[in-house]
Design a protein around this motif. Structure first.
Motif, short mmCIF file in Angstrom:
data_model
loop_
_atom_site.label_atom_id
_atom_site.label_comp_id
_atom_site.label_asym_id
_atom_site.label_seq_id
_atom_site.Cartn_x
_atom_site.Cartn_y
_atom_site.Cartn_z
N ILE C 61 4.83 9.83 9.61
CA ILE C 61 4.18 9.32 8.39
C ILE C 61 5.07 8.31 7.69
N VAL C 62 6.35 8.65 7.52
CA VAL C 62 7.26 7.73 6.84
C VAL C 62 7.37 6.41 7.60
N SER C 63 7.39 6.48 8.92
CA SER C 63 7.46 5.25 9.73
C SER C 63 6.25 4.36 9.44
N ILE C 64 5.07 4.95 9.46
CA ILE C 64 3.85 4.17 9.21
C ILE C 64 3.87 3.59 7.80
N PHE C 65 4.29 4.41 6.83
CA PHE C 65 4.32 3.94 5.45
C PHE C 65 5.34 2.81 5.30
N THR C 66 6.46 2.91 6.03
CA THR C 66 7.47 1.85 5.97
C THR C 66 6.89 0.55 6.53
N ALA C 67 6.23 0.66 7.68
CA ALA C 67 5.60 -0.52 8.28
C ALA C 67 4.60 -1.13 7.30
N GLU C 68 3.81 -0.27 6.66
CA GLU C 68 2.82 -0.74 5.68
C GLU C 68 3.52 -1.48 4.54
N TYR C 69 4.63 -0.88 4.05
CA TYR C 69 5.35 -1.49 2.92
C TYR C 69 5.87 -2.86 3.30
N VAL C 70 6.47 -2.94 4.50
CA VAL C 70 7.02 -4.22 4.97
C VAL C 70 5.89 -5.27 5.06
N LEU C 71 4.75 -4.85 5.60
CA LEU C 71 3.61 -5.78 5.71
C LEU C 71 3.14 -6.24 4.34
N ARG C 72 3.04 -5.29 3.42
CA ARG C 72 2.58 -5.65 2.07
C ARG C 72 3.51 -6.67 1.43
N VAL C 73 4.83 -6.45 1.59
CA VAL C 73 5.80 -7.39 1.02
C VAL C 73 5.65 -8.75 1.70
N THR C 74 5.52 -8.72 3.05
CA THR C 74 5.43 -9.97 3.82
C THR C 74 4.24 -10.82 3.38
N PHE C 75 3.08 -10.16 3.24
CA PHE C 75 1.85 -10.91 2.96
C PHE C 75 1.53 -11.06 1.48
N ALA C 76 2.44 -10.58 0.62
CA ALA C 76 2.18 -10.71 -0.82
C ALA C 76 2.30 -12.18 -1.21
N GLU C 77 1.44 -12.64 -2.14
CA GLU C 77 1.50 -14.03 -2.60
C GLU C 77 2.82 -14.29 -3.31
#
Lengths: 254, 254, 254, 254
Positions: C61-77
């Motif tokens: 779960i933490v791995s998936i959430f980390t990946a999600e967090y990284v993606l959110r930061v990457t694609f944030a305006e």
């Protein structure tokens, strides 16, 4: 000198200036502080050191409140009227017991210290949002009175009913109608401490019907307050619209 | 003689005159007094002296109520109609047990003394504010009926459900569906005495879902009463507006 | 590559596309799963096998959430703005303790794991219906504040009152104003656990009056929320009507 | 023959005719009777005689319900659609366990007898007043969902919080987050059985804040239902006004 006077007057009376805001915030903090120290004083097994500190805080707070009271009286437009107004009396009562208590035995005056808690009500003076509540209360006053009466009748009848059902089985808990009243109140407000409850079949069936009706004890005041608040909001809006219309009607004439 | 008659008639029937107001206030005080003495009588270990005083107060109150009843019958426009009206019957029932009780064994009639409490309902006659409640009740009658039915079904289903979950573990407390019904009522009205509650995991999870739905038992009647009261207020206003419009329409014609 | 990027960006940012919907549903299921495993971990007497499985689930779960967090930061305006936004911080806090906890002693960090529960708040991000609640909250903010203050005063005064009535009889339960406050809260919210209740006559009569006023503690916020929700609905409708009128007014011109 | 058929069809389908009304009243009485006999069957220590009588009543009721079901299927416009409609299934399920239970071991089927209670839901079919509730439910569906989610989060967070505060002091009562969840539910719905409550200072202060927020658990759904009911009433009125206007507009043309 005149300038100091003016600042003090502003501090006490004006509600939008900066000194006034700072002053009233300080007073509010002091009120809360005095409530906290009062609560701590009731704790059992306080060390003499703590008691001394609490007394010192008390002395400081009362001094400030006294100064505030004197200023309020000084700068009041109508001094007598202020002294005998609700907040004037609360201000006085919140400091008076301290001075009387110094000379006489403190213990007997203790009960009156409860009144010192009215200080907290002073907090209310600073708020404007109370107005809508006040309007809603006025709008629903009659209904609340009728409801209070009906609720009182229901509580009394429930107490008498449960007395007849449970008196024989639990003579110590349902000893009289007064004992049953305690049950009525705890049950109909849905608090249900669990120190007193019916055990007979009749008593339980009776409780069932009482509770079905008794849900209204919670539901009706809520409904009254809801409808009154909505009405208050609607009236406010209507007044504003009318004011705007009147202004619009006056302007072309001028 | 005619003047006394007129004053008496005014006292009983008219609602805005001064003698009427004083009279009804006195009656209300007497009703409350009789309720208090009735409650005191239920206290255990009363001394014979106290019992004698209570009996004397009772005699005085019943005499006054009898006189009031006779006057009401005398000055009623339609006597038979008054006697068989709700308040006429309540007036009669609130004094009758005393007279019957004098000749026969008092203890067996005691249960009927409960009815004496209906006196308190007489208080309601003097109030005008009940009208809006009445309107709101009429407006929400159908919904309240449907809600009552749904609530009843929910209470019954909860009782059956918890019976299956807790019957094995607590055979004395959840002995039958009837025992479970007592739990249902105390729980869904959120009274929660604490004399009976689930201890199994299944029972607790079941209670969780019952309570989630059961919040509606408190929420829905409140919502119904709120909306009905708002509607009643709106209808009142509408009527007044229409009346004003009709008056405005009639006036120019005259 | 660019296409993958686009799909990922769509998955995270866009709210109406299919990949986004599937992704957010998966995340929500994972959040609930992580809450369940967290709850299971608190159960006493877990076997080492179960603990290993739970840890494995946690790692995934933490791995998936980390990946999600990284993606959110990457694609944030605006990346910095996202990181320090409420949900950015919640996202970070919901994964950080796990990484910190790996190196240091796990037990001392346990308390911070509570914050992992904020993950659940992420669920709220996906909902649009919160808007009306928000509006209603804004509309009734002032009244709720005043009510909160009045409720606080009432709770405090009740606690002080019951302290004076019950202190002598039950010195262990009503030991200080702080002990009484616990009673005040449990009673005025109508919870009524039954661990602490008045037994003196004075205390019970006092409780009676406190509860009569205290019903407002439940009734007033309900009324406030009702009226605010109705107002919010009315304002929405008004806005829509105005928008429609403006559109109707613009069209003939064009 | 055709006439009998017509009367039967009328009895079952038409809602305004006299035979239909009498028939549905009888069915409703039978439903309540079957619920009562079911409850009595759960009483411990029933004599064989009583059991025989209860079984006989059961046989009679099931026979009538079977006849009713056959008639409903016969006179349905679309038979398959009726059989798989909600009430069609409830009708079937309320009689099926009896027939299956005759051949097999009765005890194992007992749990399914719970479903027989769905008969009670048939009562709802006869009522028209449910419509407004339905409308109000549709209007507030989204908000109720959001509220349900927020309430769920609050209940979960409260459970975790109290677990950390009380776990050490009361390891048997607050043994895990699941145990704490039971406390959360009983407290936030203000039931408060009193079987589980915080005793530490931290736990009590935590409960204080949880309850302050938790009052919304009762207040918000009430407010939602109030506002939705008012809206439903307003929409109804609007529709009627529009219908009247359309009629008025059509008439002069004709």
């Amino acid at each position: 000198m005149t300038q100091t006077r003016q600042i003090l007057a502003e501090m006490i009376n004006d509600k939008d200036s900066r000194p006034s805001r700072i002053f009233s915030a300080c007073i509010q903090i002091l009120i809360v502080l005095s409530l906290v120290t009062f609560s701590i004083e009731t704790l059992p097994n306080l060390s003499p050191g703590t008691q001394r500190i609490l007394f010192l805080i008390e002395v400081v707070i009362v001094s400030i409140f006294t100064a505030e009271y004197v200023l309020r009286v000084t700068f009041a437009e109508n001094r007598l009227r202020f002294i005998f107004s609700f907040f004037g009396l609360v201000d006085l009562i919140s400091i008076l017991p301290f001075y009387i208590g110094l000379g006489v035995d403190l213990r007997s005056v203790r009960a009156f210290r409860l009144l010192r808690l009215f200080r907290v009500l002073k907090l209310a003076r600073y708020s404007k949002a109370i107005c809508r509540f006040h309007k809603a209360l006025l709008l629903s006053k009659d209904e609340l009175t009728v409801f209070g009466l009906l609720a009182g009748i229901l509580i009394y009848l429930s107490a008498v009913g449960i007395y007849y059902f449970e008196h024989q089985e639990q003579p110590d808990r349902f000893g009289s109608v007064f004992h049953s009243l305690w049950w009525s109140i705890a049950t109909l407000t849905t608090v249900g401490y669990g120190d007193i409850y019916p055990i007979t079949l009749g008593g339980r069936i009776f409780t069932f019907f009482v509770l079905l009706v008794g849900l209204g004890i919670v539901a009706v005041p809520t409904g009254l307050i809801s409808s009154a608040l909505i009405e208050a909001r609607r009236l406010e809006e209507k007044e504003e619209t009318e004011k705007a219309e009147r202004l619009a009607a006056v302007e072309p004439e001028s």
